[in-house]
Design a protein around this motif. Sequence first.
Motif, mmCIF file in Angstrom:
data_model
loop_
_atom_site.group_PDB
_atom_site.id
_atom_site.type_symbol
_atom_site.label_atom_id
_atom_site.label_comp_id
_atom_site.label_asym_id
_atom_site.label_seq_id
_atom_site.Cartn_x
_atom_site.Cartn_y
_atom_site.Cartn_z
ATOM 1 N N ASN A 249 0.751 -1.072 0.047
ATOM 2 C CA ASN A 249 -0.070 -0.218 -0.066
ATOM 3 C C ASN A 249 0.883 1.088 0.011
ATOM 4 O OD1 ASN A 249 -1.956 2.043 0.235
ATOM 5 N ND2 ASN A 249 -3.102 1.106 1.759
ATOM 6 N N PHE A 250 0.808 1.976 -1.221
ATOM 7 C CA PHE A 250 1.639 3.397 -1.272
ATOM 8 C C PHE A 250 0.620 4.303 -1.420
ATOM 9 C CE2 PHE A 250 5.819 1.169 -3.181
ATOM 10 C CZ PHE A 250 6.131 0.504 -1.762
ATOM 11 N N SER A 251 -0.562 4.050 -1.147
ATOM 12 C CA SER A 251 -1.736 5.290 -1.565
ATOM 13 C C SER A 251 -1.440 6.602 -0.561
ATOM 14 C CB SER A 251 -2.952 4.810 -1.520
ATOM 15 O OG SER A 251 -3.121 4.309 0.114
ATOM 16 N N SER A 252 -1.748 7.647 -1.173
ATOM 17 C CA SER A 252 -2.001 8.925 -0.569
ATOM 18 C C SER A 252 -0.507 9.332 -0.247
ATOM 19 C CB SER A 252 -2.887 8.810 0.812
ATOM 20 O OG SER A 252 -4.156 8.477 0.619
ATOM 21 N N ASN A 253 0.346 9.376 -1.460
ATOM 22 C CA ASN A 253 1.503 10.313 -1.220
ATOM 23 C C ASN A 253 1.666 10.846 -2.432
ATOM 24 O OD1 ASN A 253 3.488 8.739 1.258
ATOM 25 N ND2 ASN A 253 2.354 7.100 0.506
ATOM 26 N N ASN A 254 2.840 11.498 -2.727
ATOM 27 C CA ASN A 254 3.252 12.283 -3.761
ATOM 28 C C ASN A 254 4.415 11.355 -4.947
ATOM 29 O OD1 ASN A 254 1.784 14.205 -2.713
ATOM 30 N ND2 ASN A 254 3.613 14.907 -1.155
ATOM 31 N N LEU A 255 3.859 10.180 -5.067
ATOM 32 C CA LEU A 255 4.788 9.369 -5.969
ATOM 33 C C LEU A 255 4.567 9.887 -7.312
ATOM 34 C CD1 LEU A 255 4.590 6.073 -4.337
ATOM 35 C CD2 LEU A 255 6.334 7.603 -4.073
ATOM 36 N N THR A 256 5.711 10.053 -8.163
ATOM 37 C CA THR A 256 5.424 10.152 -9.490
ATOM 38 C C THR A 256 6.080 9.331 -10.488
ATOM 39 O OG1 THR A 256 7.686 11.386 -9.327
ATOM 40 C CG2 THR A 256 5.700 12.678 -8.937
ATOM 41 N N GLY A 257 6.098 9.460 -11.617
ATOM 42 C CA GLY A 257 6.759 8.335 -12.671
ATOM 43 C C GLY A 257 5.616 7.649 -13.157
ATOM 44 N N SER A 258 6.128 6.530 -13.542
ATOM 45 C CA SER A 258 5.371 5.415 -14.110
ATOM 46 C C SER A 258 5.271 4.234 -13.151
ATOM 47 C CB SER A 258 5.615 5.030 -15.638
ATOM 48 O OG SER A 258 7.237 4.427 -15.676
ATOM 49 N N ILE A 259 4.385 3.339 -13.412
ATOM 50 C CA ILE A 259 4.205 2.115 -12.346
ATOM 51 C C ILE A 259 5.239 1.173 -12.963
ATOM 52 C CG2 ILE A 259 2.854 0.246 -11.528
ATOM 53 C CD1 ILE A 259 0.448 2.021 -11.705
ATOM 54 N N PRO A 260 6.353 0.796 -12.272
ATOM 55 C CA PRO A 260 7.151 -0.385 -12.958
ATOM 56 C C PRO A 260 6.341 -1.591 -13.238
ATOM 57 C CG PRO A 260 8.065 0.547 -10.957
ATOM 58 C CD PRO A 260 6.558 0.924 -10.936
ATOM 59 N N SER A 261 6.641 -2.168 -14.671
ATOM 60 C CA SER A 261 6.137 -3.320 -15.111
ATOM 61 C C SER A 261 6.373 -4.461 -14.336
ATOM 62 C CB SER A 261 6.373 -3.474 -16.549
ATOM 63 O OG SER A 261 7.924 -3.479 -16.879
ATOM 64 N N SER A 262 7.664 -4.433 -13.662
ATOM 65 C CA SER A 262 8.046 -5.676 -12.966
ATOM 66 C C SER A 262 7.213 -5.868 -11.676
ATOM 67 C CB SER A 262 9.557 -5.285 -12.296
ATOM 68 O OG SER A 262 9.499 -4.247 -11.386
ATOM 69 N N LEU A 263 6.470 -5.060 -11.302
ATOM 70 C CA LEU A 263 5.382 -5.694 -10.180
ATOM 71 C C LEU A 263 4.604 -6.380 -10.606
ATOM 72 C CD1 LEU A 263 4.368 -2.061 -8.756
ATOM 73 C CD2 LEU A 263 6.100 -3.456 -8.009
ATOM 74 N N SER A 264 4.337 -6.762 -11.989
ATOM 75 C CA SER A 264 3.409 -7.875 -12.451
ATOM 76 C C SER A 264 4.336 -9.242 -11.963
ATOM 77 C CB SER A 264 3.241 -7.778 -13.903
ATOM 78 O OG SER A 264 2.786 -6.624 -14.131
ATOM 79 N N ASN A 265 5.490 -9.268 -11.759
ATOM 80 C CA ASN A 265 6.059 -10.482 -11.556
ATOM 81 C C ASN A 265 6.092 -10.789 -9.921
ATOM 82 O OD1 ASN A 265 6.977 -10.499 -14.127
ATOM 83 N ND2 ASN A 265 8.841 -9.408 -13.531
ATOM 84 N N MET A 266 5.284 -10.092 -9.214
ATOM 85 C CA MET A 266 5.070 -10.484 -7.778
ATOM 86 C C MET A 266 3.947 -11.353 -7.704
ATOM 87 S SD MET A 266 6.229 -6.646 -6.498
ATOM 88 C CE MET A 266 6.023 -7.032 -4.621
ATOM 89 N N PHE A 267 4.011 -12.578 -8.126
ATOM 90 C CA PHE A 267 3.189 -13.625 -7.971
ATOM 91 C C PHE A 267 2.113 -13.907 -6.767
ATOM 92 C CE2 PHE A 267 6.052 -14.868 -11.533
ATOM 93 C CZ PHE A 267 5.096 -14.570 -12.619
ATOM 94 N N ARG A 268 2.786 -13.502 -5.563
ATOM 95 C CA ARG A 268 2.052 -13.693 -4.379
ATOM 96 C C ARG A 268 1.473 -12.597 -3.854
ATOM 97 N NH1 ARG A 268 6.043 -17.956 -0.744
ATOM 98 N NH2 ARG A 268 6.151 -19.274 -2.226
ATOM 99 N N LEU A 269 1.299 -11.309 -4.691
ATOM 100 C CA LEU A 269 1.030 -10.205 -4.281
ATOM 101 C C LEU A 269 -0.725 -10.358 -4.197
ATOM 102 C CD1 LEU A 269 1.428 -7.269 -3.301
ATOM 103 C CD2 LEU A 269 1.421 -6.648 -5.722
ATOM 104 N N ARG A 270 -1.194 -10.200 -3.314
ATOM 105 C CA ARG A 270 -2.895 -10.263 -3.188
ATOM 106 C C ARG A 270 -3.583 -8.784 -2.984
ATOM 107 N NH1 ARG A 270 -1.362 -13.883 -5.409
ATOM 108 N NH2 ARG A 270 -1.506 -16.201 -5.045
ATOM 109 N N TYR A 271 -2.863 -7.958 -2.325
ATOM 110 C CA TYR A 271 -3.402 -6.754 -1.979
ATOM 111 C C TYR A 271 -2.628 -5.656 -2.602
ATOM 112 C CZ TYR A 271 -5.100 -2.505 0.557
ATOM 113 O OH TYR A 271 -5.615 -1.409 0.739
#
Length: 664
Positions: A249-271
């Motif tokens: 959970n990184f919500s409600s911050n000031n993060l910029t840029g694009s979402i890394p496509s490598s996050l798709s490789n985190m196969f155990r991520l459920r939330y």
Amino acid sequence: MKLLNSTSLGRNLFSGSIPYGFGNISGLQTLNLSGNNLTGKLPADKMRLSNLTTLNLSNNKFSGEIPDGLGDLWSLEVLNLSSCGFTGGIPGSIGNLLILTSLDLSKQRISGELPIELFGLPNLQVVALQENRLSGKLPEGFSNLVDLQYLNLSSNGFTGRIPSNYGLLQSLVALSVSFNRVSGMIPSELGSCSNLEVLQLRSNHLTDGEIPEEISRFSSMTTLLLDGNHLSGNIPDLLSKLSNLAALNFSSNNLTGSIPSSLSNMFRLRYLNLSRNNLEGEIPNALGSRFNDPSVFSMNRELCGKPLNRECANIRNRKRRKLILLIIVAASGACLVALFCCGYIYGILRWRKKLGEWAAWEKKRSPAGASSGTDKGNGSGENGGPKLVMFNNKITLAETLEATRQFDEENVMSRGRYGLVFKAIYQDGTVLSIRPLVDGSIDEGIFREEAETLGKEANHQDGHMLNWPMRHLISLGIARGLAFLHSLSMVHSDIKPQNVLFDPDFEAHLSKFGLERLTISTPAEPSSSSTPVGSLGYIAPESSLKGQPLKEADVYSFGIVVLEILTRRKPVMFTQDEDIVKWVKKQLQKGQISELLEPGLVELDPESSEWEKFLLGVKVGLICTATDPIDRPSMADIVFMLEGCRVGPEIPSSADPTSLPSPI
């Protein structure tokens, strides 16, 4: 009473104050009065219990401050005063409890700063101080507690920065400082906490930089919650190294840029929650398909793609270019068709003109008007009519047309890439599936030879429909598939023969798994989803009550399938009073082991390896269907068993069923 060493009176409806007299039980080591409605202050005589190792007074309604006399309980190892209603500060005398391992003072109205004596307790492993009114800067002194594993300071009034020396806590597994007023940056030194599994820094004032890439060193981390801060910069691409991460959970911050496509490789991520930032660009397709709830990515004005109803500019330009190219191709095609038609018409006109000239020439050449040339037929080949090829029985095309009602639409069984499959019911009661092959170009002789070979292979296997080695191979294939799913923390929840498919080598493959809607519960967002529990006859007894998919229920269903493969008796064939498991046990108790065999397997040699595999299959099926889920083995153990290892005591090779160890 002096010899009494343990007293547990928790979870009752006791009220009033704690009576005097406990202090006279000099040998008391454990005192549990939790979960009552006790009031008043702690009697002074409790502080005379010098042998007390565990004191649990949680969830009561005491008043006043924490007694300073607690420091006299020198033998105390576990102190739990959670939700007791105490006020005031933490007494410094707590520093006398040198062998204390667990301290829980959470969910009260304790205020003030933490006493420095707390940081001199060398054996502390658990410190729970959440939901109080503690204040002051986050103490650096916790770095002295080298054995500390769990530190929860959330929901207090702590300020300052996260001390960098927390990186010295090599044993730390969980750190929660959420809902405070902590500021500054996340120290990169935390990356040295190699055993950290849970990091919660929610709803603080963290600023001054990006999310440190050192977080990617937490190979065991399962929960990372940094929402509700002022973090900036890009999402680190190295986060994909957190292969065990289940909640992010990184919500409600000031993060910029694009979402890394490598996050798709985190196969155990459920939330996942990346909402309320300044992210931009297209959401990676694999990530958007996996987390298709728009709220996961909402409130990012420059973010586009699935599942947001916002089309990316590059996609719009790409579509526009495709549309222009399509128009050009269509216009060019129309021009070519027009030119072809004109050429075709011109050619026909010229051909008719030449034909007329040729006829005139012929007429001049044969003034008598005699017919010249010979009359040509349509050829001497076959009439191209439909043919019928069968594996064994001789059935005519006329009979098949009648059996399918002239291939009527009502008789369509399935539709696929190779056309339709029809159900054919013949006059003698035979029921077949018929697939018409349209525009086939293969030689009829080759096709007939291949069809007959396929028919022989499909109907026989070494003289049996399915011998036990083949059934053992099928059982092992299903077990390996389930073991793989369970290693990924996935549950099938509907194991039955209909959900097992086979390739040309008769290798078993599982299908229809993962169809339930998974949600993950976080401390702030519980899930209320429900999942199907299975199919009739294969459902574990506890699944019908709990309604939740569990690995143990998969093991039970696998055991039912093994018994069905072995005996060829379907679970639905039995009555409510006697299921397939009880029937198999009854035959074993009677010594009628041959009753378990399908007629095609009765010729098994009791001294053969096939007989051992058969007995092994019986026992595997029974231990998998144990009534208590705790008694069932894991699928990894089952694979080990079926690959040739013994289950418990040695299984005899003789035909005497009474020598088989009782599986009940």
